[in-house]
Design a protein around this motif. Structure first.
Motif, PDB file in Angstrom:
ATOM      1  N   THR A 200      -7.874  -0.550   9.734  1.00 58.69           N
ATOM      2  CA  THR A 200      -8.796   0.115  10.653  1.00 58.69           C
ATOM      3  C   THR A 200      -8.584   1.623  10.572  1.00 58.69           C
ATOM      4  OG1 THR A 200      -7.331   0.222  12.580  1.00 58.69           O
ATOM      5  CG2 THR A 200      -8.467  -1.876  12.184  1.00 58.69           C
ATOM      6  N   ASP A 201      -9.282   2.360  11.449  1.00 57.09           N
ATOM      7  CA  ASP A 201      -9.112   3.811  11.484  1.00 57.09           C
ATOM      8  C   ASP A 201      -7.939   4.228  12.360  1.00 57.09           C
ATOM      9  OD1 ASP A 201     -10.369   2.928  13.758  1.00 57.09           O
ATOM     10  OD2 ASP A 201     -11.620   4.700  13.994  1.00 57.09           O
ATOM     11  N   ASN A 202      -7.174   3.271  12.858  1.00 59.05           N
ATOM     12  CA  ASN A 202      -5.997   3.556  13.695  1.00 59.05           C
ATOM     13  C   ASN A 202      -4.785   2.890  13.051  1.00 59.05           C
ATOM     14  OD1 ASN A 202      -4.308   4.310  15.758  1.00 59.05           O
ATOM     15  ND2 ASN A 202      -5.010   2.719  17.172  1.00 59.05           N
ATOM     16  N   MET A 203      -4.168   3.582  12.087  1.00 57.34           N
ATOM     17  CA  MET A 203      -3.115   3.000  11.264  1.00 57.34           C
ATOM     18  C   MET A 203      -1.738   3.539  11.640  1.00 57.34           C
ATOM     19  SD  MET A 203      -4.946   3.147   7.490  1.00 57.34           S
ATOM     20  CE  MET A 203      -6.023   4.552   7.757  1.00 57.34           C
ATOM     21  N   ILE A 204      -0.753   2.650  11.693  1.00 58.36           N
ATOM     22  CA  ILE A 204       0.630   3.083  11.843  1.00 58.36           C
ATOM     23  C   ILE A 204       1.132   3.557  10.472  1.00 58.36           C
ATOM     24  CG2 ILE A 204       1.032   1.532  13.787  1.00 58.36           C
ATOM     25  CD1 ILE A 204       2.489  -0.345  11.869  1.00 58.36           C
ATOM     26  N   PHE A 205       2.348   4.061  10.419  1.00 58.20           N
ATOM     27  CA  PHE A 205       2.848   4.702   9.199  1.00 58.20           C
ATOM     28  C   PHE A 205       2.751   3.786   7.975  1.00 58.20           C
ATOM     29  CE2 PHE A 205       6.397   5.399   6.242  1.00 58.20           C
ATOM     30  CZ  PHE A 205       6.054   6.659   5.789  1.00 58.20           C
ATOM     31  N   PHE A 206       3.281   2.568   8.064  1.00 56.30           N
ATOM     32  CA  PHE A 206       3.305   1.709   6.876  1.00 56.30           C
ATOM     33  C   PHE A 206       1.908   1.207   6.499  1.00 56.30           C
ATOM     34  CE2 PHE A 206       7.852   1.447   7.991  1.00 56.30           C
ATOM     35  CZ  PHE A 206       8.380   1.795   6.763  1.00 56.30           C
ATOM     36  N   GLN A 207       1.001   1.180   7.444  1.00 60.65           N
ATOM     37  CA  GLN A 207      -0.389   0.878   7.093  1.00 60.65           C
ATOM     38  C   GLN A 207      -1.003   2.038   6.312  1.00 60.65           C
ATOM     39  OE1 GLN A 207      -1.820   0.017  11.081  1.00 60.65           O
ATOM     40  NE2 GLN A 207      -1.941  -2.173  10.623  1.00 60.65           N
ATOM     41  N   ARG A 208      -0.638   3.263   6.683  1.00 63.22           N
ATOM     42  CA  ARG A 208      -1.116   4.414   5.921  1.00 63.22           C
ATOM     43  C   ARG A 208      -0.531   4.421   4.509  1.00 63.22           C
ATOM     44  NH1 ARG A 208       0.790   8.902   8.197  1.00 63.22           N
ATOM     45  NH2 ARG A 208       1.756   7.996  10.049  1.00 63.22           N
ATOM     46  N   VAL A 209       0.719   3.979   4.383  1.00 65.27           N
ATOM     47  CA  VAL A 209       1.320   3.832   3.051  1.00 65.27           C
ATOM     48  C   VAL A 209       0.522   2.812   2.244  1.00 65.27           C
ATOM     49  CG1 VAL A 209       3.351   3.026   1.789  1.00 65.27           C
ATOM     50  CG2 VAL A 209       3.637   4.509   3.791  1.00 65.27           C
ATOM     51  N   ARG A 210       0.220   1.681   2.862  1.00 61.86           N
ATOM     52  CA  ARG A 210      -0.565   0.642   2.184  1.00 61.86           C
ATOM     53  C   ARG A 210      -1.950   1.161   1.795  1.00 61.86           C
ATOM     54  NH1 ARG A 210      -2.580  -4.963   5.066  1.00 61.86           N
ATOM     55  NH2 ARG A 210      -3.943  -5.687   3.393  1.00 61.86           N
ATOM     56  N   ASN A 211      -2.588   1.867   2.706  1.00 64.58           N
ATOM     57  CA  ASN A 211      -3.924   2.413   2.449  1.00 64.58           C
ATOM     58  C   ASN A 211      -3.900   3.340   1.233  1.00 64.58           C
ATOM     59  OD1 ASN A 211      -6.694   2.564   3.290  1.00 64.58           O
ATOM     60  ND2 ASN A 211      -6.307   4.612   4.074  1.00 64.58           N
ATOM     61  N   PHE A 212      -2.872   4.191   1.181  1.00 64.42           N
ATOM     62  CA  PHE A 212      -2.734   5.131   0.065  1.00 64.42           C
ATOM     63  C   PHE A 212      -2.523   4.389  -1.257  1.00 64.42           C
ATOM     64  CE2 PHE A 212      -0.129   7.714  -2.756  1.00 64.42           C
ATOM     65  CZ  PHE A 212      -0.860   8.896  -2.832  1.00 64.42           C
ATOM     66  N   LEU A 213      -1.625   3.402  -1.248  1.00 65.44           N
ATOM     67  CA  LEU A 213      -1.323   2.679  -2.475  1.00 65.44           C
ATOM     68  C   LEU A 213      -2.528   1.874  -2.969  1.00 65.44           C
ATOM     69  CD1 LEU A 213       2.314   1.429  -1.739  1.00 65.44           C
ATOM     70  CD2 LEU A 213       1.609   3.268  -3.288  1.00 65.44           C
ATOM     71  N   VAL A 214      -3.223   1.210  -2.037  1.00 67.05           N
ATOM     72  CA  VAL A 214      -4.415   0.443  -2.427  1.00 67.05           C
ATOM     73  C   VAL A 214      -5.448   1.373  -3.047  1.00 67.05           C
ATOM     74  CG1 VAL A 214      -6.382  -0.894  -1.560  1.00 67.05           C
ATOM     75  CG2 VAL A 214      -4.076  -1.424  -0.777  1.00 67.05           C
ATOM     76  N   TYR A 215      -5.631   2.545  -2.443  1.00 63.35           N
ATOM     77  CA  TYR A 215      -6.597   3.514  -2.967  1.00 63.35           C
ATOM     78  C   TYR A 215      -6.227   3.944  -4.389  1.00 63.35           C
ATOM     79  CZ  TYR A 215      -8.963   7.983  -3.669  1.00 63.35           C
ATOM     80  OH  TYR A 215      -9.698   9.007  -4.199  1.00 63.35           O
ATOM     81  N   VAL A 216      -4.970   4.333  -4.600  1.00 62.67           N
ATOM     82  CA  VAL A 216      -4.536   4.833  -5.910  1.00 62.67           C
ATOM     83  C   VAL A 216      -4.656   3.740  -6.974  1.00 62.67           C
ATOM     84  CG1 VAL A 216      -2.557   5.653  -7.237  1.00 62.67           C
ATOM     85  CG2 VAL A 216      -3.021   6.605  -4.967  1.00 62.67           C
ATOM     86  N   ILE A 217      -4.191   2.537  -6.643  1.00 59.90           N
ATOM     87  CA  ILE A 217      -4.228   1.443  -7.617  1.00 59.90           C
ATOM     88  C   ILE A 217      -5.669   1.071  -7.960  1.00 59.90           C
ATOM     89  CG2 ILE A 217      -3.694  -1.009  -7.946  1.00 59.90           C
ATOM     90  CD1 ILE A 217      -1.159  -0.488  -6.201  1.00 59.90           C
ATOM     91  N   ARG A 218      -6.518   0.967  -6.943  1.00 56.11           N
ATOM     92  CA  ARG A 218      -7.914   0.598  -7.175  1.00 56.11           C
ATOM     93  C   ARG A 218      -8.652   1.650  -8.002  1.00 56.11           C
ATOM     94  NH1 ARG A 218     -10.571  -4.397  -5.996  1.00 56.11           N
ATOM     95  NH2 ARG A 218      -8.986  -5.595  -4.905  1.00 56.11           N
ATOM     96  N   GLN A 219      -8.410   2.934  -7.686  1.00 57.82           N
ATOM     97  CA  GLN A 219      -9.078   3.980  -8.459  1.00 57.82           C
ATOM     98  C   GLN A 219      -8.668   3.909  -9.927  1.00 57.82           C
ATOM     99  OE1 GLN A 219     -11.583   6.186  -7.312  1.00 57.82           O
ATOM    100  NE2 GLN A 219     -11.427   4.613  -5.748  1.00 57.82           N
ATOM    101  N   HIS A 220      -7.399   3.619 -10.168  1.00 56.61           N
ATOM    102  CA  HIS A 220      -6.929   3.484 -11.550  1.00 56.61           C
ATOM    103  C   HIS A 220      -7.614   2.305 -12.245  1.00 56.61           C
ATOM    104  CE1 HIS A 220      -4.277   3.517 -15.000  1.00 56.61           C
ATOM    105  NE2 HIS A 220      -3.957   2.258 -14.770  1.00 56.61           N
ATOM    106  N   LEU A 221      -7.731   1.177 -11.537  1.00 54.28           N
ATOM    107  CA  LEU A 221      -8.381   0.004 -12.125  1.00 54.28           C
ATOM    108  C   LEU A 221      -9.862   0.259 -12.387  1.00 54.28           C
ATOM    109  CD1 LEU A 221      -6.794  -2.963 -10.111  1.00 54.28           C
ATOM    110  CD2 LEU A 221      -6.533  -2.484 -12.557  1.00 54.28           C
ATOM    111  N   TYR A 222     -10.536   0.900 -11.429  1.00 51.87           N
ATOM    112  CA  TYR A 222     -11.965   1.192 -11.620  1.00 51.87           C
ATOM    113  C   TYR A 222     -12.173   2.063 -12.859  1.00 51.87           C
ATOM    114  CZ  TYR A 222     -12.813  -0.525  -6.837  1.00 51.87           C
ATOM    115  OH  TYR A 222     -12.900  -1.294  -5.701  1.00 51.87           O
ATOM    116  N   LYS A 223     -11.331   3.103 -13.002  1.00 59.03           N
ATOM    117  CA  LYS A 223     -11.495   4.009 -14.143  1.00 59.03           C
ATOM    118  C   LYS A 223     -11.185   3.303 -15.460  1.00 59.03           C
ATOM    119  CE  LYS A 223     -10.714   8.246 -11.531  1.00 59.03           C
ATOM    120  NZ  LYS A 223      -9.829   9.388 -11.252  1.00 59.03           N
ATOM    121  N   GLN A 224     -10.200   2.429 -15.440  1.00 62.57           N
ATOM    122  CA  GLN A 224      -9.896   1.647 -16.639  1.00 62.57           C
ATOM    123  C   GLN A 224     -11.057   0.748 -17.020  1.00 62.57           C
ATOM    124  OE1 GLN A 224      -6.261  -0.650 -16.178  1.00 62.57           O
ATOM    125  NE2 GLN A 224      -5.274   0.642 -17.710  1.00 62.57           N
ATOM    126  N   THR A 225     -11.724   0.191 -16.014  1.00 61.10           N
ATOM    127  CA  THR A 225     -12.779  -0.780 -16.257  1.00 61.10           C
ATOM    128  C   THR A 225     -14.043  -0.125 -16.787  1.00 61.10           C
ATOM    129  OG1 THR A 225     -11.908  -2.183 -14.486  1.00 61.10           O
ATOM    130  CG2 THR A 225     -14.177  -2.593 -15.170  1.00 61.10           C
TER     131      THR A 225
END
Length: 513
Positions: A200-225
């Protein structure tokens, strides 16, 4: 007609902005995305515009003949393989149900990535075949299209629009790089959840870590694809210095298929126009047999179950558990089976007897449920569906059931909770009121802005040029480095000059004694 009546009609006619019968070239995305595009095409046709649709010869959904458009059929496979995606969803369900290893799930995801890569390769081949066909391109140029309308889930329409130097309008939620907002608008990951992260738009610290990692990994996969295919295509026709994704970001208008009863509050841009639920409309009367069935449910009402275009039927064990749960309810059930006669989902959801919608979480179905104020029991399958349903769960209008653990008891409890707890329906009806309380219907809004682009030959005044900036300028890294260098230089200069200045002041003091 009386004189005052004639005067009023004339005044209204003169007040309507003049819009000539425009010419629109459509490069759609096949599959369920076509359902959305077809709504806009039919509305454009009804307003006197001429529409041409580019389609591959093996198109899954897009018919070659239609009263609403003429087709430009390219004799090449389009890559949207219906059977593959149905097989993929079935195998995904099987993996979830059998609790297979993470490696098995990863292998299936990589297979999907390879299939998407192949689909985009074929889109690029289709565009090349078009651009190298001099007779076809001469015909397209002579038609003098007013704009290109495309779904940027593929890049064919983007390249075609820039090649023709024609204004570009998106019918969009997803681009080739993921959710569209992240391509065009500032998206701070501290409070803007990346879709598929189920946050959601109200994230605790480790959710923000997860959000960042999901974003970075997905962007890498999209560009590879997609990167190798579109980079080669753009380099071939626009030169190696042109970044393929900058062509997406240069679109005149983004007609976004969400609104803020679904989306979390976030930054946006002037050329993003929200039209979530544009395909929804008041319910029409049901066919006689369905109306009789609905009325026979009495005070208990009916439950609608539909799982979209990719699921004709569940594995037998899942279907048996769902049927067993339904059998214990007093409500009657209409369960969509994929066949020649599609279920009138919108009309059923708008029927006064409908109490509940069992859905897979596709955006179209979610907005129809919001429009008609019907709460949801969600069975997410693939793609963005788990994230879509998690948003509805946060808003208190849906109960989500994991297919991995589904049995008749779990499913029955979920159904009973949503049916018996009034807050689900009350919350959904509140969303429905918010969604409907707009100055213009979403489809009319979309049509106004499409015609706006036609009238003004684009909408450059609404488009930011920030995408042309290098990343270090966009994030002001160069400014911060410069200011830091000034501070360091000043400190070094002060350190160097300070002893000399102290000595000089001491000498002056001694001389004056």
């Amino acid at each position: 007609m009386c004189l005052p009546g004639i005067f009023i009609v004339t005044l209204l006619t003169l007040s309507i902005p003049a819009v000539h019968g425009g010419k629109v070239l459509v490069f759609p995305q096949d599959g369920s995305h076509w359902i959305n595009m077809k709504v806009i095409i039919e509305a454009l046709h009804s307003r006197g515009h001429s529409v041409s649709v580019v389609r591959p010869s093996d198109s899954w959904y897009i018919k070659e003949t239609s009263p609403h458009y003429s087709s430009i059929t390219i004799d090449i496979p389009g890559g949207a393989d219906e059977e593959f995606f149905r097989s993929f969803v079935s195998r995904q369900i099987q993996i979830q149900r059998e609790g297979k290893s993470a490696w098995t799930r990863f292998s299936l995801d990589m297979e999907l990535k390879d299939r998407f890569s192949e689909m985009h390769r074929k889109v690029c081949e289709m565009v090349i075949q078009m651009l190298e066909n001099k007779q076809l391109m001469q015909s397209i140029r002579e038609t003098k299209y007013d704009l290109v309308l495309t779904d940027p889930a593929n890049g064919g329409g983007v390249v075609l629009a820039h090649y023709l130097n024609v204004p570009l309008v998106f019918n969009v939620r997803w681009t080739i790089h993921g959710e569209a907002h992240f391509a065009i608008a500032p998206s701070p990951l501290s409070y803007v959840p990346f879709p598929v992260a189920e946050l959601t738009d109200n994230m605790i610290f480790f959710q923000r870590v997860r959000n960042f990692l999901v974003y970075v990994i997905r962007q890498h996969l999209y560009k590879q694809t997609v990167g190798p295919h579109y980079s080669a295509l753009v380099s071939r026709y626009f030169g190696p210095e042109v970044d393929y994704f900058s062509l997406f970001q240069a679109a005149d208008l983004w007609l976004m298929r969400v609104d803020f009863v679904f989306e979390f509050p976030r930054p946006t841009m002037p050329n993003v126009i929200y039209m979530g639920g544009f395909q929804c409309k008041p319910a029409k009367p049901l066919p006689q047999e369905l109306e009789e069935f609905a009325q026979s449910s009495g005070e208990h009402g009916i439950i609608i179950m539909s799982l979209g275009t990719l699921i004709g039927q569940f594995p037998h064990d899942v279907a048996d558990e769902i049927a067993a749960a339904f059998s214990h309810l007093p409500q009657k059930v209409i369960w969509r089976y994929k066949g020649d006669r599609p279920m009138p989902q919108n009309d059923l959801l708008g029927h006064p007897k409908t109490r509940l919608f069992v859905a897979h979480g596709g955006t179209n179905g979610i907005f129809e449920a919001i429009y008609h104020g019907v709460p949801i029991v969600g069975l997410p399958l693939v793609f963005d569906q788990p994230d879509n349903l998690s948003r509805m769960k946060v808003k208190g209008v849906a109960k989500v059931v994991d297919l991995a653990t589904l049995d008749r008891n779990i499913f029955s409890q979920a159904l009973q909770e949503v049916l018996d707890e009034p807050s689900y329906r009350m919350n959904m009806q509140r969303l429905s009121r918010l969604h409907r309380d707009v100055p213009m219907e979403p489809l009319d809004t979309a049509l106004f802005w499409i015609e706006f682009v036609m009238r003004h030959k684009g909408a450059a005044h609404l488009r930011t040029e920030s995408y042309r900036m290098p990343w270090y300028s966009y994030h002001s890294v160069d400014v911060m480095v410069f200011l830091l260098a000034v501070v360091l230089f000043t400190l070094c200069l002060a350190k160097t000059l300070c002893p000399s200045l102290v000595f000089l002041l001491w000498r002056l003091f001694q001389k004056n004694k």
